[in-house]
Write an enzyme that holds these catalytic residues in place. Structure first.
Site, mmCIF file in Angstrom:
data_model
loop_
_atom_site.group_PDB
_atom_site.id
_atom_site.type_symbol
_atom_site.label_atom_id
_atom_site.label_comp_id
_atom_site.label_asym_id
_atom_site.label_seq_id
_atom_site.Cartn_x
_atom_site.Cartn_y
_atom_site.Cartn_z
ATOM 1 N N GLU A 35 -7.720 -15.665 4.822
ATOM 2 C CA GLU A 35 -6.873 -15.064 3.785
ATOM 3 C C GLU A 35 -6.154 -16.136 2.963
ATOM 4 O O GLU A 35 -5.976 -15.987 1.762
ATOM 5 C CB GLU A 35 -5.858 -14.093 4.416
ATOM 6 C CG GLU A 35 -6.487 -12.839 5.018
ATOM 7 C CD GLU A 35 -7.145 -11.919 3.972
ATOM 8 O OE1 GLU A 35 -6.963 -12.151 2.774
ATOM 9 O OE2 GLU A 35 -7.847 -10.989 4.378
ATOM 10 N N TYR A 118 0.784 -9.561 0.639
ATOM 11 C CA TYR A 118 -0.624 -9.258 0.824
ATOM 12 C C TYR A 118 -1.136 -9.840 2.148
ATOM 13 O O TYR A 118 -1.710 -9.138 2.986
ATOM 14 C CB TYR A 118 -1.478 -9.779 -0.349
ATOM 15 C CG TYR A 118 -2.930 -9.736 0.023
ATOM 16 C CD1 TYR A 118 -3.627 -8.532 -0.007
ATOM 17 C CD2 TYR A 118 -3.587 -10.868 0.502
ATOM 18 C CE1 TYR A 118 -4.933 -8.445 0.419
ATOM 19 C CE2 TYR A 118 -4.893 -10.796 0.934
ATOM 20 C CZ TYR A 118 -5.561 -9.597 0.889
ATOM 21 O OH TYR A 118 -6.854 -9.519 1.338
ATOM 22 N N ASP A 136 -4.672 -5.866 -2.847
ATOM 23 C CA ASP A 136 -4.987 -7.070 -3.619
ATOM 24 C C ASP A 136 -5.312 -6.665 -5.056
ATOM 25 O O ASP A 136 -5.231 -5.484 -5.422
ATOM 26 C CB ASP A 136 -6.116 -7.889 -2.963
ATOM 27 C CG ASP A 136 -7.484 -7.255 -3.174
ATOM 28 O OD1 ASP A 136 -7.558 -6.076 -3.599
ATOM 29 O OD2 ASP A 136 -8.491 -7.939 -2.921
ATOM 30 N N CYS A 190 -16.182 -1.730 -9.130
ATOM 31 C CA CYS A 190 -15.175 -1.511 -10.171
ATOM 32 C C CYS A 190 -14.635 -2.873 -10.621
ATOM 33 O O CYS A 190 -13.454 -3.170 -10.498
ATOM 34 C CB CYS A 190 -14.052 -0.618 -9.651
ATOM 35 S SG CYS A 190 -12.999 -0.011 -10.976
ATOM 36 N N CYS A 197 -20.108 2.005 -12.999
ATOM 37 C CA CYS A 197 -19.739 3.386 -12.651
ATOM 38 C C CYS A 197 -20.926 4.174 -12.120
ATOM 39 O O CYS A 197 -20.753 5.101 -11.317
ATOM 40 C CB CYS A 197 -19.127 4.077 -13.860
ATOM 41 S SG CYS A 197 -17.694 3.200 -14.504
ATOM 42 N N CYS A 200 -20.857 4.042 -8.449
ATOM 43 C CA CYS A 200 -19.539 4.195 -7.835
ATOM 44 C C CYS A 200 -19.398 5.528 -7.107
ATOM 45 O O CYS A 200 -19.659 6.588 -7.678
ATOM 46 C CB CYS A 200 -18.459 4.081 -8.908
ATOM 47 S SG CYS A 200 -16.795 4.226 -8.222
ATOM 48 N N CYS A 206 -12.978 9.965 -10.906
ATOM 49 C CA CYS A 206 -12.261 8.849 -11.549
ATOM 50 C C CYS A 206 -11.572 9.312 -12.840
ATOM 51 O O CYS A 206 -12.219 9.797 -13.778
ATOM 52 C CB CYS A 206 -13.248 7.723 -11.859
ATOM 53 S SG CYS A 206 -12.502 6.383 -12.807
HETATM 54 S S1 SF4 Z 1 -16.034 5.334 -11.866
HETATM 55 FE FE1 SF4 Z 1 -13.924 4.624 -12.092
HETATM 56 S S2 SF4 Z 1 -13.423 3.676 -10.123
HETATM 57 FE FE2 SF4 Z 1 -15.660 3.828 -10.248
HETATM 58 S S3 SF4 Z 1 -16.376 1.880 -11.135
HETATM 59 FE FE3 SF4 Z 1 -16.111 3.321 -12.827
HETATM 60 S S4 SF4 Z 1 -14.037 2.919 -13.526
HETATM 61 FE FE4 SF4 Z 1 -14.154 2.049 -11.478
#
Ligand code: SF4
Length: 287
Positions: A35, A118, A136, A190, A197, A200, A206
């Site tokens: 860390e 952190y 973080d 992200c 996305c 994701c 989101c």
């Molecule tokens: S959907 Fe939202 S949380 Fe996922 S990568 Fe895209 S911007 Fe980031």
């Protein structure tokens, strides 16, 4: 589980990187050292240096008995070398106050040199399974986008910890994984400039995506240029002293540096930070 955690946890279990400090047997000392190194340095540069460090100093007591100069030398080119001195001091404090064992409590960790909000929580959670929010810059970006519909997070603040606490699953083990998963999503998917996305797990929930990706501003501090900076001069001075076994005459330390005032400033600030010692006409790493 919440809408975020029931999507994030399975994604993390399937996609997480096999990083050394995630091995179950890595230990609290290894996690603490990792860390420190990861605070300002990319994973790929940390991994080989961390392995070497832990081979040389497998326990806090091993580092505590070494001269600080050896910590600075072993830190090599990881950057921001004050972290090497802080880590050395933390090792001494762990020996003096905790019998050579990294403490598990956030409050005790926060008392160690070089450990902030952190790092204290990361060690307590990832080494000891304690329940605490670990936030973080990657986590802050994921929360800013997925929860608040903002393109980038605002400046770091204590409220980030409260917010992460509120999002964490009730189960303590799941909460620990959720902390790691949010960081990993910010590191791999992200990402700051061009979020992926389509990969994701949070895409359907989101807020930023749902709002059509509005640009809500970017209050992050800009990274100063390294080229031509005082940091570059300090790095050049340290490189010479790291490679020397004895005192180096001041006249031989980056004598041709283009900016003489910057060279002198580098020497003086390194001495003020305790990273070098200037004695008469020579300089060396701290004994
Ligand atoms: S959907 Fe939202 S949380 Fe996922 S990568 Fe895209 S911007 Fe980031």
């Amino acid at each position: 589980m919440s809408a975020l955690s029931d999507r994030l946890l399975p994604w993390y279990r399937a996609n997480r990187r096999a990083l050394p400090w995630r091995r179950p047997d890595f230990g609290a000392w290894g996690i603490l050292v990792s860390e420190f190194m990861l605070q300002q340095t990319p994973v790929t540069r940390v991994i080989p240096r961390l392995a070497q460090w832990l081979e040389r100093w497998p326990h806090p007591a091993d580092l505590a008995t070494a001269p600080p100069a050896e910590a600075v030398r072993e830190w090599a080119n990881l950057g921001y070398p004050r972290r090497a001195l802080w880590l050395h001091r933390a090792a001494v404090e762990i020996v003096e106050r905790h019998d050579g064992t990294v403490p598990p409590d956030v409050d005790a960790l926060l008392q160690l040199t070089g450990i902030g909000d952190y790092t204290a929580r990361a060690v307590a959670v990832f080494a000891y399974g304690r329940r605490a929010p670990v936030v973080d810059t990657n986590t802050r970006r994921v929360i800013a986008r997925a929860v608040h519909g903002r393109s980038q997070p605002g400046p770091a603040a204590k409220r980030d910890l409260d917010e992460m606490s509120a999002l964490m699953p009730i189960d303590d083990d799941d909460a620990a994984v959720f902390n790691a998963a949010a960081m990993e999503l910010g590191a791999l998917v992200c990402i700051a400039r061009t979020p992926r996305c389509e990969q994701c797990p949070l895409a359907e929930v989101c807020a930023w995506r749902a709002a059509g990706y509005p640009d809500t501003g970017d209050a992050r501090p800009k990274q100063a240029r390294y080229e031509g900076s005082d940091r570059q001069a300090r790095g050049a001075v340290l490189r010479i002293l790291r490679d020397a076994d004895t005192d180096v005459p001041l006249t031989l330390i980056i004598p041709d540096w283009g900016d003489g005032a910057q060279r002198d400033r580098a020497l003086l600030t390194l001495a003020a930070d305790g990273l070098i010692e200037i004695d008469g006409d020579g300089a060396r790493l701290p004994r």
